[in-house]
Design a protein around this motif. Structure first.
Motif, short mmCIF file in Angstrom:
data_model
loop_
_atom_site.label_atom_id
_atom_site.label_comp_id
_atom_site.label_asym_id
_atom_site.label_seq_id
_atom_site.Cartn_x
_atom_site.Cartn_y
_atom_site.Cartn_z
N ILE A 86 0.84 -1.20 0.00
CA ILE A 86 0.00 0.00 0.00
C ILE A 86 0.87 1.25 0.00
O ILE A 86 0.54 2.26 -0.64
CB ILE A 86 -0.97 -0.02 1.20
CG1 ILE A 86 -2.02 -1.11 1.00
CG2 ILE A 86 -1.65 1.34 1.37
CD1 ILE A 86 -3.05 -1.20 2.09
N ALA A 87 2.02 1.18 0.67
CA ALA A 87 2.95 2.32 0.67
C ALA A 87 3.43 2.62 -0.75
O ALA A 87 3.57 3.79 -1.14
CB ALA A 87 4.14 2.03 1.58
N ALA A 88 3.68 1.56 -1.53
CA ALA A 88 4.10 1.76 -2.93
C ALA A 88 2.99 2.43 -3.73
O ALA A 88 3.24 3.32 -4.56
CB ALA A 88 4.49 0.43 -3.55
N TYR A 89 1.75 2.00 -3.48
CA TYR A 89 0.62 2.61 -4.19
C TYR A 89 0.44 4.07 -3.79
O TYR A 89 0.25 4.94 -4.64
CB TYR A 89 -0.66 1.82 -3.90
CG TYR A 89 -1.88 2.38 -4.60
CD1 TYR A 89 -2.10 2.11 -5.95
CD2 TYR A 89 -2.78 3.20 -3.94
CE1 TYR A 89 -3.21 2.62 -6.61
CE2 TYR A 89 -3.89 3.72 -4.59
CZ TYR A 89 -4.09 3.43 -5.92
OH TYR A 89 -5.17 3.96 -6.57
N VAL A 90 0.53 4.35 -2.49
CA VAL A 90 0.38 5.73 -2.01
C VAL A 90 1.48 6.62 -2.59
O VAL A 90 1.23 7.76 -2.99
CB VAL A 90 0.40 5.76 -0.47
CG1 VAL A 90 0.53 7.20 0.04
CG2 VAL A 90 -0.87 5.13 0.09
N GLY A 91 2.71 6.08 -2.66
CA GLY A 91 3.80 6.86 -3.24
C GLY A 91 3.52 7.25 -4.68
O GLY A 91 3.80 8.38 -5.09
N ARG A 92 2.97 6.31 -5.45
CA ARG A 92 2.63 6.63 -6.84
C ARG A 92 1.52 7.68 -6.90
O ARG A 92 1.56 8.59 -7.73
CB ARG A 92 2.20 5.36 -7.58
CG ARG A 92 1.61 5.63 -8.97
CD ARG A 92 2.62 6.32 -9.91
NE ARG A 92 3.68 5.44 -10.26
CZ ARG A 92 3.62 4.54 -11.24
NH1 ARG A 92 2.53 4.43 -11.95
NH2 ARG A 92 4.66 3.79 -11.50
N GLN A 93 0.54 7.57 -6.02
CA GLN A 93 -0.55 8.54 -6.02
C GLN A 93 -0.05 9.94 -5.65
O GLN A 93 -0.49 10.94 -6.21
CB GLN A 93 -1.66 8.11 -5.05
CG GLN A 93 -2.33 6.80 -5.42
CD GLN A 93 -2.77 6.74 -6.86
OE1 GLN A 93 -3.54 7.58 -7.33
NE2 GLN A 93 -2.25 5.76 -7.61
N GLU A 94 0.90 10.01 -4.72
CA GLU A 94 1.47 11.31 -4.36
C GLU A 94 2.17 11.94 -5.56
O GLU A 94 2.09 13.16 -5.77
CB GLU A 94 2.45 11.13 -3.19
CG GLU A 94 1.75 10.82 -1.87
CD GLU A 94 2.72 10.49 -0.76
OE1 GLU A 94 2.35 10.64 0.42
OE2 GLU A 94 3.87 10.09 -1.07
N ALA A 95 2.85 11.10 -6.35
CA ALA A 95 3.52 11.62 -7.55
C ALA A 95 2.49 12.12 -8.56
O ALA A 95 2.69 13.16 -9.20
CB ALA A 95 4.39 10.52 -8.17
N LEU A 96 1.38 11.39 -8.70
CA LEU A 96 0.33 11.81 -9.63
C LEU A 96 -0.32 13.11 -9.17
O LEU A 96 -0.62 14.00 -9.98
CB LEU A 96 -0.73 10.72 -9.75
CG LEU A 96 -0.31 9.41 -10.43
CD1 LEU A 96 -1.44 8.39 -10.38
CD2 LEU A 96 0.11 9.66 -11.87
N ILE A 97 -0.53 13.24 -7.86
CA ILE A 97 -1.14 14.46 -7.33
C ILE A 97 -0.23 15.65 -7.57
O ILE A 97 -0.68 16.74 -7.97
CB ILE A 97 -1.43 14.29 -5.82
CG1 ILE A 97 -2.56 13.26 -5.62
CG2 ILE A 97 -1.81 15.62 -5.19
CD1 ILE A 97 -2.76 12.86 -4.17
N ALA A 98 1.08 15.45 -7.36
CA ALA A 98 2.03 16.54 -7.59
C ALA A 98 2.07 16.93 -9.07
O ALA A 98 2.12 18.11 -9.42
CB ALA A 98 3.42 16.13 -7.11
N ARG A 99 2.01 15.92 -9.93
CA ARG A 99 2.05 16.18 -11.37
C ARG A 99 0.82 16.96 -11.84
O ARG A 99 0.91 17.84 -12.71
CB ARG A 99 2.12 14.86 -12.13
CG ARG A 99 2.26 15.00 -13.64
CD ARG A 99 1.90 13.70 -14.34
NE ARG A 99 0.48 13.38 -14.18
CZ ARG A 99 -0.08 12.25 -14.61
NH1 ARG A 99 0.66 11.32 -15.18
NH2 ARG A 99 -1.38 12.04 -14.44
#
Length: 461
Positions: free
Chosen positions: A206-219
């Motif tokens: 889940i941490a890996a998924y959250v990390g990807r979502q944080e990158a998408l939100i920043a983008r």
């Protein structure tokens, strides 16, 4: 309209009985008259057509028009045909393999099962869960993931996030479902994200998924630049693009085996007058059809520096691709000769959807009264599918550029013939803007497959 409320619960507005062939076309287009027919006359003689449209997403542009599942569900929910539809839909879902990009039919089946499950069909709910959980995770994601999240809420979001996260641990660059896609209208995004953040502390997947979502939100964060800074940055980008792609390289690319269409479009967007003139000079030396087509693409988003005789000649080329590309280049000019060409083309008996771009010649050359010619040319056509869409798209562009109520007949023709809900929505927007949306169109549009069009029609007073 609430996804779980059948359209048949609304009072009758207009009784429309369609023949079988007309019904099939209307249903494929997602037209309100198909829903109105079922409301007033039931499934007799057309049940197989409706079922086929449940098993296959028949939208004209399945990527851009969005899901039709809620609309399709409303057509059979609460009817005597429900058991037959449910059985066929779940059987098709059980046979589906998923795991391919993008499985529009599979997604529709999943969302239908989700809607049925949300209304208490336990078999549909069980079938959907089994289908989603039994899929092998791949770069294309999980078919039905958002449908299961709509059915089961946060528990399903956690389940999908964990599975996607496990995949990301092995392939950090893999595509994945966004949290916004998973939550949809079923869950508040912020609450779901906060819960995943909490779980991420003790769950590496889940941490890996959250990390990807944080990158998408920043983008995807809102652009906080001023309009002036945006213009400056755009000019810098254009200057850098031209530096890396000088006119000589564009000319050379036009003779390549696999030229990139976007390269010529971007060059035209940023090229200066001198470079555009050099393209025209080279075009005069060319007879190769493919090279001419590529070079003409430069002027799709650039104004011709002048009414060039070579481009004018190519507008009558034997190749439809070259002819249309030259016509689009000429359409950037406001010129009596360009207008005369448009009049000649639309009056010609040979005008057809193959040359729909001829309508664009009026974009900067429209004069009062031209709407009669444009409408006459359109009404001579007996078209559907791609042909109707090509003609309608060009006609809507003219409606948008001239913005006169005199074009109401053209907008109505687009609404009447276009297979695309997006184009029909644009037509209704124009008619509403001009204050001349006919009552019968407003009534029918309230039952359209497009939620946006339904909402637009409901604003009609």
């Amino acid at each position: 309209m609430d996804a779980h409320v059948s359209i048949f619960s609304e009072s009758a507005i207009q009784s429309t009985k369609l023949g079988r062939e007309a019904f099939a076309t209307a249903l494929r287009h997602g037209r309100g008259c198909a829903a109105m027919h079922l409301r007033d006359h039931g499934m007799d003689g057309v049940e197989d057509i409706v079922l086929a449209a449940c098993l296959e997403n028949q939208a004209y542009d399945r990527q851009c028009e969005g899901s039709r599942a809620e609309w399709m569900y409303s057509l059979f929910k609460g009817t005597p045909a429900y058991p037959r539809f449910a059985g066929a839909i779940l059987a098709a879902l059980a046979r589906s393999t998923g795991g391919q990009y993008y499985d529009y039919d599979g997604e529709q089946l999943c969302h239908l099962a989700s809607l049925m499950g949300s209304d208490g069909d336990l078999q549909a709910a069980s079938c959907l869960r089994a289908f989603v959980r039994n899929q092998a995770m791949s770069d294309d994601g999980v078919v039905g993931a958002s449908a299961m999240c709509a059915l089961d809420g946060m528990s399903a979001v956690i389940d999908v996030a964990r599975r996607v996260g496990q995949f990301l641990q092995h392939d950090p660059q893999a595509w994945c479902h966004s949290l916004e896609e998973l939550t949809g209208d079923a869950l508040p995004f912020d609450e779901a994200f906060a819960e995943l953040e909490r779980l991420a502390a003790g769950d590496p997947a889940i941490a890996a998924y959250v990390g990807r979502q944080e990158a998408l939100i920043a983008r995807d964060a809102p652009d906080e630049r001023t309009s002036q800074q945006i213009d400056i940055d755009a000019r810098r980008y254009g200057e850098e693009f031209i530096r890396q792609n000088p006119v000589e390289s564009i000319i050379a690319a036009s003779t390549g085996e696999s030229p990139q269409r976007g390269l010529f479009l971007r060059f035209g967007r940023w090229a200066g007058t001198d470079d555009l003139n050099r393209i025209l000079d080279h075009l005069r030396e060319q007879d190769d059809t493919d090279v001419c087509k590529q070079l003409l693409r430069v002027f799709r988003h650039a104004t011709l520096p002048r009414l060039d005789e070579r481009v004018w000649a190519l507008a009558s080329h034997s190749s439809a691709d070259v002819r249309n590309a030259a016509v689009l280049a000429l359409s950037s000019l406001k010129d009596p000769q360009v207008r005369a060409l448009g009049l000649e083309r639309l009056r010609a008996t040979g005008f057809s959807s193959e040359f729909a771009d001829d309508i664009a010649l009026f974009e900067h050359n429209f004069e009062p009264g031209d709407e009669t010619l444009i409408l006459s040319a359109l009404e001579r056509q007996s078209v559907d599918g791609d042909e109707a869409h090509a003609l309608g798209s060009n006609a809507l562009d003219i409606c948008a550029s001239v913005r006169t109520a005199a074009m109401a007949g053209v907008a109505q023709w687009v609404y009447r013939t276009n297979p695309c809900t997006i184009c029909r929505c644009r037509a209704v927007e124009r008619l509403q803007e001009w204050g001349c949306l006919p009552a019968h169109i407003a009534d029918e549009a309230r039952y359209d497959a497009s939620e946006e069009l339904r909402e637009l029609a409901c604003k009609q007073t």
